[in-house]
Design a protein around this motif. Structure first.
Motif, PDB file in Angstrom:
ATOM      1  N   TRP A 176      -9.348   3.340  -1.299  1.00  0.00           N
ATOM      2  CA  TRP A 176      -8.136   2.819  -1.906  1.00  0.00           C
ATOM      3  C   TRP A 176      -8.443   2.302  -3.307  1.00  0.00           C
ATOM      4  O   TRP A 176      -9.546   1.836  -3.577  1.00  0.00           O
ATOM      5  N   LYS A 183      -3.911   4.945  -2.019  1.00  0.00           N
ATOM      6  CA  LYS A 183      -4.943   5.799  -1.415  1.00  0.00           C
ATOM      7  C   LYS A 183      -5.487   6.757  -2.473  1.00  0.00           C
ATOM      8  O   LYS A 183      -4.722   7.400  -3.193  1.00  0.00           O
ATOM      9  N   ARG A 238       0.850  -1.199   0.000  1.00  0.00           N
ATOM     10  CA  ARG A 238       0.000   0.000   0.000  1.00  0.00           C
ATOM     11  C   ARG A 238       0.880   1.242   0.000  1.00  0.00           C
ATOM     12  O   ARG A 238       1.966   1.247   0.564  1.00  0.00           O
TER      13      ARG A 238
END
Length: 433
Positions: free
Chosen positions: A283, A256, A15
């Motif tokens: 996301w 994000k 991420r």
């Protein structure tokens, strides 16, 4: 010169939170010159163009306090001074032309340096900007090293219809109109997400602006603007870049993304290469089922195509990212840049990887993807996302590649190498020749 060493072949996973959009941050920084009240900005990226603008503010006597680790910037232009005869603006940075409206409104004078250009995207004229400044009452004289602009009294409102939907011209019009006497209207205004973000900041300062996000902007001039706090959104360019890096390396990257409503056309463009984009709980994620493969058109005897132009078209700045997917994906794609005439001439660098890309004319390129690619040493032109596109191709190929002159990446993406390293990439900066 800064080079990027890439040891490719590793799927990127994880991420990541993108930085703010350079193309929103820079005009907003320039806009702060219009107010004498303090302004606090959150999410300011540590990039070279931001540092150049802040250095100008310091030289002009403004208060500047920045903490790039937290992304907080405090500006106060109460004691700012300017002398057009000796105070020069940053050269080789296109955004410095947006300092002109604030200087004219505050000091009745400004200048445009000869070397205001930015990335090497072809002919980037300043005439549309000069025309806007003249329409608001500026008198323009050519000097030995640039243009000098002078204004007698307050800027004067006007109506204008631009030749094309230029982002920077639109922002300069709004900057001039905010403190001009009367109501101004701009037709054929640019409406990119970063232009909308800029307009939201202007409204926060107290500008009376109507038509945000459309091609017709109306600005009612006010006597003065105030201060306040503003937080930048994630850069949609960087969101797309990280999603594409995940796809081209066969990985799984989640980014994000607070504004998925801006992505329908971008998502459909990814789908042309066999990449599915999923938006969930703030996301975004790119998913590839097997190898990248170009979606065949239903219309016979035509190539799949990606057309880029002013918003709401696919943004031209993202075209190189999809070119990288095109040389990797099995199948052929025609890429069409409808804005810049010098942004597609890097096919020879792609060929060093073994890619087959054909430059049809200054605006169009055809990729014949799915070829066997090999590591290579390539030279990036001075275009931010071309450097990144070359890195993408290198990251998808097992072995060591070198992206020479990758410096433009630092103009827009802070800690880029460090961010993708956390996703599993093996890259490093090397300074020098």
């Amino acid at each position: 010169m800064s080079n990027l060493i890439v040891h490719g072949g590793s799927p990127l996973k994880g991420r990541i939170v993108p930085s703010a959009n350079k193309n929103a941050v820079l005009p907003i920084l320039c806009a702060t010159l219009l107010t004498r009240e303090p302004v606090r900005l959150h999410g300011v990226p540590e990039i070279t163009d931001v540092k150049k603008i802040l250095e100008v503010f310091r030289k002009l006597g403004s208060h500047v306090a920045v903490d790039f680790k937290s992304g907080v910037l405090d500006l106060h232009h109460q004691d700012t001074h300017f002398d057009a005869a000796k105070d020069h603006l940053p050269e080789e940075m296109r955004s410095s032309i947006m300092l002109v409206p604030g200087l004219m409104a505050r000091f009745g004078a400004a200048r445009i340096e000869d070397d205001v250009k930015g990335c090497t995207l072809g002919a980037r004229e300043i005439d549309p900007h000069v025309e806007v400044f003249e329409r608001f009452g500026a008198h323009v004289d050519r000097a030995a090293d640039g243009l000098l602009l002078q204004v007698q009294g307050q800027l004067t409102a006007n109506d204008h219809w631009t030749d094309y939907a230029s982002v920077t011209t639109t922002e300069n019009f709004v900057l001039c109109a905010a403190l001009a006497h009367g109501t101004s209207t701009l037709m054929n205004a640019a409406s990119e997400p970063h232009v909308q973000e800029f307009c939201q900041f202007m409204q926060m300062l107290g500008a009376k602006l109507e038509g945000l996000g459309t091609s017709r902007l109306t600005i009612h001039g006010v006597k003065e603007l105030g201060g306040g706090e503003f937080t930048f959104a994630e850069d949609f360019h960087e969101i797309v870049t990280f999603l594409a890096l995940g796809a081209i390396t066969g990985g799984d990257v989640r980014v994000k993304n607070s504004h998925p409503e801006q992505f329908p056309l971008i998502d459909r463009t990814f789908a042309k290469f066999g990449v599915q984009i999923v938006h969930e709980d703030g996301w975004s994620r790119s998913i590839v089922d097997g190898k990248l493969k170009v979606k065949e058109p239903f219309t016979r005897n035509i190539l799949q195509k990606v057309e880029a132009a002013p918003w709401p078209y696919l943004p031209v700045d993202l075209l190189p990212i999809f070119v990288a997917l095109g040389v990797k994906a099995e199948g052929s794609v025609m890429f069409w840049n409808k804005v810049y005439d010098g942004a597609m001439g890097w096919t020879t660098e792609l060929s060093k990887f073994g890619a087959h890309a054909f430059l049809s004319d200054p605006h169009r390129m055809v990729t014949f993807g799915g070829k066997t690619l090999s590591p290579a040493e390539v030279e990036s032109p001075y275009i931010i996302r071309v450097a990144i596109a070359l890195l993408m191709v290198a990251a998808s190929i097992p072995g060591k590649s070198v992206i020479r002159n990758a410096t433009p990446v630092r103009r827009a993406h802070p800690q880029f190498a460090e961010n993708i390293t956390r996703l599993g990439a093996k890259v490093e900066w090397v300074e020098g020749d």
